[in-house]
Design an enzyme around this catalytic site. Structure first.
Site, PDB file in Angstrom:
ATOM      1  N   HIS A 142      -4.378 -25.663 -18.836  1.00 42.72           N
ATOM      2  CA  HIS A 142      -4.298 -25.130 -17.466  1.00 42.72           C
ATOM      3  C   HIS A 142      -4.338 -26.270 -16.420  1.00 42.72           C
ATOM      4  O   HIS A 142      -5.260 -26.339 -15.601  1.00 42.72           O
ATOM      5  CB  HIS A 142      -5.427 -24.123 -17.201  1.00 42.72           C
ATOM      6  CG  HIS A 142      -5.113 -23.185 -16.062  1.00 42.72           C
ATOM      7  ND1 HIS A 142      -5.501 -21.877 -16.036  1.00 42.72           N
ATOM      8  CD2 HIS A 142      -4.442 -23.387 -14.892  1.00 42.72           C
ATOM      9  CE1 HIS A 142      -5.082 -21.306 -14.908  1.00 42.72           C
ATOM     10  NE2 HIS A 142      -4.444 -22.222 -14.198  1.00 42.72           N
TER      11      HIS A 142
ATOM     12  N   ARG B 142       0.316 -17.184 -15.866  1.00 45.41           N
ATOM     13  CA  ARG B 142      -0.920 -16.586 -16.358  1.00 45.41           C
ATOM     14  C   ARG B 142      -0.741 -16.181 -17.816  1.00 45.41           C
ATOM     15  O   ARG B 142       0.296 -15.620 -18.202  1.00 45.41           O
ATOM     16  CB  ARG B 142      -1.295 -15.355 -15.529  1.00 45.41           C
ATOM     17  CG  ARG B 142      -1.927 -15.687 -14.177  1.00 45.41           C
ATOM     18  CD  ARG B 142      -3.273 -16.394 -14.315  1.00 45.41           C
ATOM     19  NE  ARG B 142      -3.901 -16.679 -13.036  1.00 45.41           N
ATOM     20  CZ  ARG B 142      -3.794 -17.826 -12.362  1.00 45.41           C
ATOM     21  NH1 ARG B 142      -3.063 -18.818 -12.855  1.00 45.41           N
ATOM     22  NH2 ARG B 142      -4.448 -17.994 -11.226  1.00 45.41           N
TER      23      ARG B 142
HETATM   24  P1  NAP Z   1       3.917 -16.400  -4.643  1.00 47.92           P
HETATM   25  O1  NAP Z   1       4.317 -17.384  -3.590  1.00 47.92           O
HETATM   26  O2  NAP Z   1       3.172 -15.194  -4.254  1.00 47.92           O
HETATM   27  O3  NAP Z   1       5.284 -15.962  -5.383  1.00 47.92           O
HETATM   28  C1  NAP Z   1       5.309 -14.943  -6.327  1.00 47.92           C
HETATM   29  C2  NAP Z   1       6.757 -14.696  -6.721  1.00 47.92           C
HETATM   30  O4  NAP Z   1       6.769 -13.764  -7.821  1.00 47.92           O
HETATM   31  C3  NAP Z   1       7.571 -14.048  -5.592  1.00 47.92           C
HETATM   32  O5  NAP Z   1       8.882 -14.542  -5.606  1.00 47.92           O
HETATM   33  C4  NAP Z   1       7.577 -12.573  -5.976  1.00 47.92           C
HETATM   34  O6  NAP Z   1       8.673 -11.835  -5.530  1.00 47.92           O
HETATM   35  C5  NAP Z   1       7.618 -12.681  -7.482  1.00 47.92           C
HETATM   36  N1  NAP Z   1       7.138 -11.451  -8.117  1.00 47.92           N
HETATM   37  C6  NAP Z   1       5.926 -10.841  -7.984  1.00 47.92           C
HETATM   38  N2  NAP Z   1       5.867  -9.723  -8.711  1.00 47.92           N
HETATM   39  C7  NAP Z   1       7.076  -9.599  -9.295  1.00 47.92           C
HETATM   40  C8  NAP Z   1       7.668  -8.637 -10.149  1.00 47.92           C
HETATM   41  N3  NAP Z   1       6.984  -7.551 -10.559  1.00 47.92           N
HETATM   42  N4  NAP Z   1       8.941  -8.815 -10.547  1.00 47.92           N
HETATM   43  C9  NAP Z   1       9.653  -9.884 -10.134  1.00 47.92           C
HETATM   44  N5  NAP Z   1       9.163 -10.844  -9.316  1.00 47.92           N
HETATM   45  C10 NAP Z   1       7.894 -10.697  -8.912  1.00 47.92           C
HETATM   46  O7  NAP Z   1       3.079 -17.111  -5.789  1.00 47.92           O
HETATM   47  P2  NAP Z   1       3.049 -18.680  -6.166  1.00 47.92           P
HETATM   48  O8  NAP Z   1       2.222 -19.442  -5.221  1.00 47.92           O
HETATM   49  O9  NAP Z   1       4.452 -19.124  -6.384  1.00 47.92           O
HETATM   50  O10 NAP Z   1       2.262 -18.631  -7.548  1.00 47.92           O
HETATM   51  C11 NAP Z   1       2.726 -17.877  -8.633  1.00 47.92           C
HETATM   52  C12 NAP Z   1       1.669 -17.848  -9.711  1.00 47.92           C
HETATM   53  O11 NAP Z   1       1.576 -19.116 -10.347  1.00 47.92           O
HETATM   54  C13 NAP Z   1       0.230 -17.594  -9.227  1.00 47.92           C
HETATM   55  O12 NAP Z   1      -0.004 -16.233  -9.007  1.00 47.92           O
HETATM   56  C14 NAP Z   1      -0.579 -18.127 -10.385  1.00 47.92           C
HETATM   57  O13 NAP Z   1      -0.780 -17.107 -11.331  1.00 47.92           O
HETATM   58  C15 NAP Z   1       0.316 -19.195 -10.986  1.00 47.92           C
HETATM   59  N6  NAP Z   1      -0.219 -20.558 -10.789  1.00 47.92           N
HETATM   60  C16 NAP Z   1      -0.531 -21.279 -11.886  1.00 47.92           C
HETATM   61  C17 NAP Z   1      -1.015 -22.570 -11.729  1.00 47.92           C
HETATM   62  C18 NAP Z   1      -1.307 -23.422 -12.918  1.00 47.92           C
HETATM   63  O14 NAP Z   1      -1.866 -24.506 -12.760  1.00 47.92           O
HETATM   64  N7  NAP Z   1      -0.921 -23.021 -14.099  1.00 47.92           N
HETATM   65  C19 NAP Z   1      -1.203 -23.094 -10.436  1.00 47.92           C
HETATM   66  C20 NAP Z   1      -0.882 -22.305  -9.348  1.00 47.92           C
HETATM   67  C21 NAP Z   1      -0.377 -21.030  -9.522  1.00 47.92           C
HETATM   68  P3  NAP Z   1       8.996 -11.665  -3.957  1.00 47.92           P
HETATM   69  O15 NAP Z   1       9.602 -12.974  -3.534  1.00 47.92           O
HETATM   70  O16 NAP Z   1       9.958 -10.554  -3.901  1.00 47.92           O
HETATM   71  O17 NAP Z   1       7.680 -11.387  -3.281  1.00 47.92           O
HETATM   72  C1  GLV Z   2      -4.189 -21.891 -10.741  1.00 48.18           C
HETATM   73  O1  GLV Z   2      -3.934 -21.381 -11.799  1.00 48.18           O
HETATM   74  C2  GLV Z   2      -4.060 -21.219  -9.491  1.00 48.18           C
HETATM   75  O2  GLV Z   2      -3.850 -19.998  -9.487  1.00 48.18           O
HETATM   76  O3  GLV Z   2      -4.196 -21.896  -8.443  1.00 48.18           O
END
Ligand code: NAP
Ligand code: GLV
Length: 318
Positions: free
Chosen positions: A281, A233
């Protein structure tokens, strides 16, 4: 008379993407009424809505849905939904979890890390200057990578980078394990993780804890000459501090897929910065061809009273 239950598709998609989603949902859920959120909502099509499928809907788009029992995000990141005070806090919110998206994210991260390791972004710059200059080879095993966030995306990215020969250190909020990677958790461990990496890949959710994380002080904890890859983000980064770190030569490059304001405004210095690579994005877009199956699986679980995949913990913020 009981009103037939209905599913609302509330998105900011363009007409073609909305039509594709509606067609795929109606084919997958032939017994359900799928309400097009782009059409005006009235007594005829709002009464029975108990499930909302949402992708970046306008603030307040779900207001007045008194029978709402589930909000399923078509995006992985849910910070906008959590910030919408009109979505009742007691309605479960699930985020998108689709293995195909994780694969896309792993591809994007590998491309960025590989490009940084081999200097390909620098060679692209040299081409614009008509400059033929060869630099010493740096190997993958000489390029330690920090993956911040070890969730759906972070795990897929870490796995792919390990397969490609990079030493990976992964950081999360709670203690996690990942075969082949060194793991660390909690704010106190961040300095060590950053200081050990040549490339830092951000895959954290946007929460009060992570907003503005990449500021002057954090850039100072990164190695001199290292690079940032932000695929999570835009609000994680203090743009002025990133520009300063690049100008001072403390950071060598930034690959950015996400921004405070999207589309990135035409006047933003990132657009023309020689050490910034801008993507619009696209690191891991939701693909309806696979995401519909994830949505349907969660609807079935919801109706059966079974655990939901990607259930958001509102207190945690992700
Ligand atoms: P997720 O499965 O919820 O994983 C989040 C990870 O971040 C977990 O390992 C969590 O720790 C860690 N985390 C959260 N808060 C933290 C903190 N304060 N300090 C350290 N670690 C922390 O999320 P995801 O599906 O992997 O997605 C992550 C993010 O990617 C999304 O929220 C979104 O913003 C972004 N994204 C971007 C795109 C794009 O196209 N650019 C697409 C999809 C997603 P724990 O393991 O301890 O819970
Ligand atoms: C894209 O940024 C998503 O959060 O799925």
């Amino acid at each position: 008379m009981t009103t037939k239950k209905a599913i609302l598709l509330a998105t900011n998609f363009d007409a073609a993407e909305q039509a594709q989603w509606l067609a795929l949902l109606r084919a997958a859920l032939p017994d359900d009424l799928i309400v097009d959120g782009h059409a005006p909502r009235g007594p005829g099509n709002a009464d029975g809505i108990d499930i909302a499928l949402v992708a970046n809907p306008a603030l307040g788009a779900l207001q007045g849905l008194t029978q709402l029992r589930l909000v399923q995000s078509l995006w992985a990141g849910v910070e906008r939904l959590l910030a919408d005070p009109t979505i009742p806090r007691d309605v479960p919110l699930a985020r998108m979890v689709d293995p195909a998206m994780n694969t896309s994210m792993a591809e994007t991260a590998l491309w960025a890390v590989l490009g940084l390791q081999r200097g390909f972004f620098g060679y692209a710059r040299q081409q614009h200057q008509g400059q033929w200059l060869q630099h010493p080879l740096q190997r993958a095993d000489e390029t330690p990578v920090a993956v911040l966030g070890l969730g759906q995306m972070g795990r897929a990215v870490a796995r792919r980078l390990l397969q490609a020969g990079y030493p990976v250190q992964a950081w999360s909020r709670s203690a996690q394990e990942m075969p082949g990677a060194v793991t660390a958790s909690g704010r106190d461990a961040l300095r060590g993780v950053l200081g050990a990496a040549q490339v830092v890949v951000d895959l954290l959710p946007l929460t009060p804890d992570t907003a503005g994380l990449f500021n002057r002080s954090i850039f100072g904890q990164m190695r001199r000459g290292s690079a940032l890859v932000n695929l999570a983000r835009g609000a994680h980064v203090v743009d002025a501090d990133l520009l300063a770190a690049l100008a001072e030569g403390h950071l060598s490059h930034a690959v950015l897929d996400v921004f405070h304001e999207e589309p990135l405004p035409a006047s933003h210095p990132f657009w023309k910065h020689p050490q910034v690579t801008v993507l619009p994005h696209v690191a891991a877009p939701t693909d309806p061809r696979t995401a519909v199956a994830a949505v349907v699986a969660n609807l079935i679980a919801h109706r059966a009273g079974a655990p939901l995949t990607g259930l958001v913990d509102r207190a945690r913020g992700y």
